[in-house]
Design a protein around this motif. Structure first.
Motif, short mmCIF file in Angstrom:
data_model
loop_
_atom_site.label_atom_id
_atom_site.label_comp_id
_atom_site.label_asym_id
_atom_site.label_seq_id
_atom_site.Cartn_x
_atom_site.Cartn_y
_atom_site.Cartn_z
N TYR A 127 -20.67 9.19 -7.36
CA TYR A 127 -19.29 9.11 -7.87
C TYR A 127 -18.67 10.49 -8.06
CZ TYR A 127 -18.63 4.11 -8.49
OH TYR A 127 -18.43 2.77 -8.25
N ILE A 140 -18.65 10.33 -17.08
CA ILE A 140 -19.76 9.81 -16.27
C ILE A 140 -21.10 10.37 -16.72
CG2 ILE A 140 -19.78 11.53 -14.39
CD1 ILE A 140 -20.14 9.16 -12.45
N LEU A 147 -10.54 5.82 -9.67
CA LEU A 147 -11.99 5.93 -9.45
C LEU A 147 -12.73 5.87 -10.78
CD1 LEU A 147 -14.24 6.36 -7.33
CD2 LEU A 147 -14.05 8.81 -7.79
N LYS A 169 -17.54 11.55 -4.72
CA LYS A 169 -16.30 10.86 -4.35
C LYS A 169 -15.12 11.47 -5.08
CE LYS A 169 -15.90 6.55 -3.39
NZ LYS A 169 -15.87 5.07 -3.35
N GLU A 187 -13.08 2.31 -11.69
CA GLU A 187 -14.04 1.71 -10.75
C GLU A 187 -15.47 2.07 -11.13
OE1 GLU A 187 -15.47 2.72 -6.24
OE2 GLU A 187 -13.30 2.62 -6.56
N MET A 188 -15.67 3.32 -11.51
CA MET A 188 -17.00 3.80 -11.89
C MET A 188 -17.51 3.09 -13.14
SD MET A 188 -18.30 5.99 -14.47
CE MET A 188 -16.94 7.10 -14.86
N SER A 199 -24.35 8.40 -10.46
CA SER A 199 -23.54 9.48 -11.01
C SER A 199 -23.26 10.54 -9.94
CB SER A 199 -24.26 10.12 -12.20
OG SER A 199 -23.57 11.27 -12.65
N ASP A 248 -18.36 -0.48 -12.35
CA ASP A 248 -19.56 -0.53 -11.52
C ASP A 248 -20.81 -0.42 -12.38
OD1 ASP A 248 -21.45 -0.48 -9.51
OD2 ASP A 248 -20.67 1.30 -8.51
#
Length: 256
Positions: free
Chosen positions: A103, A79, A119, A106, A122-123, A100, A126
């Motif tokens: 996420y 990320i 995740l 999360k 998903e990130m 960033s 996204d």
């Protein structure tokens, strides 16, 4: 002392590489590794999905004995790069950094390796979706206006005027104002103010900087000027905004 530390690290590196060769493990090439980020940067969702499917079965370096900690390390490293390549691709830095931050919060609340892997995908999707939308939104802007926006994004901490932009882009200030209003729909001054207030809201929600520091950081004339503008456009003072959002943001992220 430093030489001893370096020699120990050289020895550890040599041993590590030897074990990798014994296990027939090889890192992906730089081009292979960066291809996924290029799909994100270009908003190429279909190619990214294919990349993510292959990534599920990829052999990755072991960074921890704990499967959960392994996924945490990989998530943060990915990320971090994803955030920066999207900024290079034109995503506003406050949006990319904010995404960033959210996420990572999360991810930090998850306790299963598989959940972190979900995740992760998903990130990536996204970010890619936002880049695709951003690029579609900006295709109608002329090159000069795009350069103008890029300059504003990179100089959020300075006091920018129409004349500053005109001088930078070697344009007539009056003509720049007219074209900017026609293409973007707001004046240059309003656009700069919107960008700075958005950045200020991010700082108020996710950091503990004082209003004085934020005002100085974003190039406002002073705290009173910053507070007056913030209240005019947001309806509440910066301090009230922080009270409403700071703890709430972190609590909501921990629950989600």
């Amino acid at each position: 002392m430093q030489d001893k530390v370096l020699k120990k690290m050289d020895a550890a590196l040599s041993d590590y590489l030897f074990k990798q060769r014994e296990e027939e493990f090889t890192h992906a090439t730089l081009n292979q590794e960066m291809s996924g980020f290029e799909y994100v940067k270009n908003g190429d969702i279909d190619s990214l999905k294919r990349f993510l499917v292959k990534h599920r079965s990829a052999l990755l370096p072991r960074l921890s004995e704990s499967p959960v900690q392994q996924e945490r390390y990989l998530f943060v490293s990915v990320i971090t790069t994803c955030c920066r390549v999207c900024i290079e691709g034109g995503m506003p830095s406050d949006e990319s950094y904010g995404l960033s931050d959210l996420y990572i919060l999360k991810m930090d609340a998850l306790n299963k390796a598989e959940d972190i892997k979900v995740l992760y995908e998903e990130m990536m999707l996204d970010y890619a979706g936002r880049m695709k939308a951003y690029q579609m939104k900006h295709t109608d802007y002329s090159p000069k206006i795009l350069l103008c926006m890029e300059f504003i994004e990179k100089h959020m901490h300075d006091r920018i005027t129409v004349q500053t932009l005109a001088d930078e882009l070697e344009m007539n200030a009056s003509w720049l104002s007219t074209v900017f209003m026609r293409e973007v729909g707001v004046s240059v001054s309003d656009y700069i103010r919107q960008k700075k207030l958005t950045a200020a809201k991010h700082l108020l929600s996710y950091n503990e900087y004082s209003c004085t520091d934020i005002a100085e950081y974003l190039g406002f004339a002073g705290e009173s000027h910053f507070s007056a503008l913030f209240k005019k456009y947001e309806g509440i003072t910066p301090k009230e905004y922080r009270k409403r959002t700071y703890n709430k943001v972190f609590t909501n992220m921990a629950r989600s």
